[in-house]
Design a protein around this motif. Structure first.
Motif, mmCIF file in Angstrom:
data_model
loop_
_atom_site.group_PDB
_atom_site.id
_atom_site.type_symbol
_atom_site.label_atom_id
_atom_site.label_comp_id
_atom_site.label_asym_id
_atom_site.label_seq_id
_atom_site.Cartn_x
_atom_site.Cartn_y
_atom_site.Cartn_z
ATOM 1 N N GLN A 1 14.063 -35.893 -8.106
ATOM 2 C CA GLN A 1 15.496 -35.619 -8.016
ATOM 3 C C GLN A 1 16.330 -36.793 -8.518
ATOM 4 O O GLN A 1 17.445 -36.611 -9.004
ATOM 5 N N LEU A 2 15.770 -38.003 -8.421
ATOM 6 C CA LEU A 2 16.510 -39.189 -8.845
ATOM 7 C C LEU A 2 16.749 -39.203 -10.346
ATOM 8 O O LEU A 2 17.678 -39.864 -10.829
ATOM 9 N N LYS A 3 15.933 -38.486 -11.106
ATOM 10 C CA LYS A 3 16.095 -38.460 -12.557
ATOM 11 C C LYS A 3 17.445 -37.888 -12.957
ATOM 12 O O LYS A 3 17.992 -38.222 -14.012
ATOM 13 N N ALA A 4 17.986 -37.001 -12.110
ATOM 14 C CA ALA A 4 19.282 -36.398 -12.420
ATOM 15 C C ALA A 4 20.384 -37.444 -12.486
ATOM 16 O O ALA A 4 21.384 -37.274 -13.202
ATOM 17 N N LEU A 5 20.214 -38.568 -11.768
ATOM 18 C CA LEU A 5 21.234 -39.614 -11.755
ATOM 19 C C LEU A 5 21.330 -40.340 -13.093
ATOM 20 O O LEU A 5 22.321 -41.034 -13.350
ATOM 21 N N GLU A 6 20.308 -40.194 -13.934
ATOM 22 C CA GLU A 6 20.332 -40.856 -15.241
ATOM 23 C C GLU A 6 21.471 -40.342 -16.109
ATOM 24 O O GLU A 6 21.911 -41.027 -17.033
ATOM 25 N N ASN A 7 21.951 -39.139 -15.828
ATOM 26 C CA ASN A 7 23.039 -38.558 -16.619
ATOM 27 C C ASN A 7 24.414 -38.866 -16.045
ATOM 28 O O ASN A 7 25.426 -38.404 -16.591
ATOM 29 N N ASP A 8 24.463 -39.621 -14.952
ATOM 30 C CA ASP A 8 25.732 -39.957 -14.300
ATOM 31 C C ASP A 8 26.105 -41.395 -14.630
ATOM 32 O O ASP A 8 25.345 -42.322 -14.326
ATOM 33 N N HIS A 9 27.280 -41.575 -15.227
ATOM 34 C CA HIS A 9 27.662 -42.894 -15.735
ATOM 35 C C HIS A 9 28.848 -43.506 -14.991
ATOM 36 O O HIS A 9 29.516 -44.405 -15.512
ATOM 37 N N SER A 10 29.093 -43.006 -13.777
ATOM 38 C CA SER A 10 30.121 -43.599 -12.922
ATOM 39 C C SER A 10 29.760 -43.322 -11.479
ATOM 40 O O SER A 10 28.967 -42.426 -11.178
ATOM 41 N N MET A 11 30.342 -44.077 -10.560
ATOM 42 C CA MET A 11 30.061 -43.885 -9.142
ATOM 43 C C MET A 11 30.578 -42.531 -8.661
ATOM 44 O O MET A 11 29.968 -41.893 -7.811
ATOM 45 N N GLU A 12 31.704 -42.085 -9.231
ATOM 46 C CA GLU A 12 32.239 -40.782 -8.858
ATOM 47 C C GLU A 12 31.274 -39.673 -9.266
ATOM 48 O O GLU A 12 31.059 -38.701 -8.525
ATOM 49 N N ALA A 13 30.667 -39.819 -10.459
ATOM 50 C CA ALA A 13 29.716 -38.818 -10.929
ATOM 51 C C ALA A 13 28.465 -38.808 -10.046
ATOM 52 O O ALA A 13 27.908 -37.746 -9.744
ATOM 53 N N VAL A 14 28.013 -39.991 -9.620
ATOM 54 C CA VAL A 14 26.848 -40.076 -8.730
ATOM 55 C C VAL A 14 27.151 -39.405 -7.402
ATOM 56 O O VAL A 14 26.345 -38.625 -6.877
ATOM 57 N N ALA A 15 28.339 -39.689 -6.838
ATOM 58 C CA ALA A 15 28.727 -39.088 -5.563
ATOM 59 C C ALA A 15 28.788 -37.569 -5.680
ATOM 60 O O ALA A 15 28.317 -36.846 -4.782
ATOM 61 N N ALA A 16 29.351 -37.085 -6.770
ATOM 62 C CA ALA A 16 29.440 -35.639 -6.970
ATOM 63 C C ALA A 16 28.054 -35.018 -7.107
ATOM 64 O O ALA A 16 27.782 -33.931 -6.570
#
Length: 269
Positions: A142-157
């Motif tokens: 599931q952590l691999k999905a975070l590779e596409n998030d480039h901001s803290m807001e995107a990670v939180a979402a």
């Protein structure tokens, strides 16, 4: 029962025995252990300090005996905690023995360590970090999905979308705790790009929002380097012992409880 009672009565508070509580001896060694490494202030009567420590042990022993009278030592909770404490104590004693056997680092080794780790000494920084933390998910993929998030807001979402509970706060991180390699990896990221650190069952996602210089004074650098070198030696010693024990151990896991195999480690059929 009569024989046991007479045996208890035969015990006397003499020599190395400071007190006898319902047939249970309390030794001078126990008093010294109670005091530990606490420094006794100059001018204070050492005997009074020992007496106070003895009274703490006596009171604890009386309460422990009362707990055994209530058969608390036969409960599942007691047996579980007893095993935890016993294991932790054995590991602690093993570590203390290993520490006594460590070699003292030489001058060249100390100088090299300081030179190789400037973020711990002359270039030490305190980083201000916007941080998100959450428990490691059972499915690590599931952590691999975070590779596409480039901001803290995107990670939180993303975490909310996946139904993963997290905590977000502002904190400070010492560059000495991060280490040279990890700090370089964080600084290599584009501005605002979150870094991800999975460690000890917790995933930390963060962005550095600022930093201030906190160099270690030259007078303190060498003692800190000696301690850091010894800590590293200690960790390597314990990991080697763990590796040896794991190799010779027979461990059976219930389905679903076995750890994920490390990369490059063949799995057993």
């Amino acid at each position: 029962m009569i024989a046991l009672s007479l045996s208890a009565c035969d015990k006397e508070a003499t020599g190395q025995v400071a007190a006898v509580v319902n047939g249970e001896e309390i030794t001078l060694q126990e008093i010294n252990a109670e005091l530990g490494s606490a420094a006794i202030p100059e001018g204070v009567d050492k005997k009074l300090v020992q007496q106070a420590a003895l009274q703490r042990i006596v009171e604890r022993r009386l309460l422990a005996q009362a707990a055994r009278d209530d058969e608390l030592d036969k409960t599942p909770d007691y047996l579980l905690r007893e095993r935890q404490l016993r294991d932790a104590l054995l590991v602690q004693l093993m570590g203390q023995r290993a520490e006594r056997a460590l070699k003292v680092p030489g001058e060249q080794e100390i100088d090299k360590f300081i030179a190789d780790n400037p973020v711990m000494f002359a270039e030490r920084k305190i980083l201000a970090v916007d941080r998100i933390q959450f428990a490691m998910p059972k499915n690590v993929d599931q952590l691999k999905a975070l590779e596409n998030d480039h901001s803290m807001e995107a990670v939180a979402a993303r975490l909310k979308q996946m139904g993963i509970e997290f905590r977000r706060d502002a904190t400070q991180i010492d560059s000495a705790a991060l280490g040279q390699q990890r700090l370089q990896q964080i600084r290599a990221l584009p501005a605002g790009e979150p870094f991800v650190v999975p460690e000890n069952g917790v995933v930390t996602v963060g962005v550095v929002t600022g930093e201030r210089a906190e160099p270690v004074p030259a007078a303190n650098a060498r003692p800190m380097a000696v301690q850091a070198i010894r800590n590293k030696q200690m960790s390597e010693t314990m990991q080697q012992r763990l590796k040896q024990s794991r190799t010779s151990a027979e461990i059976q896991y219930q389905p679903g409880f076995a750890p994920a195999p490390e990369k490059g480690t063949p799995t057993k059929k």
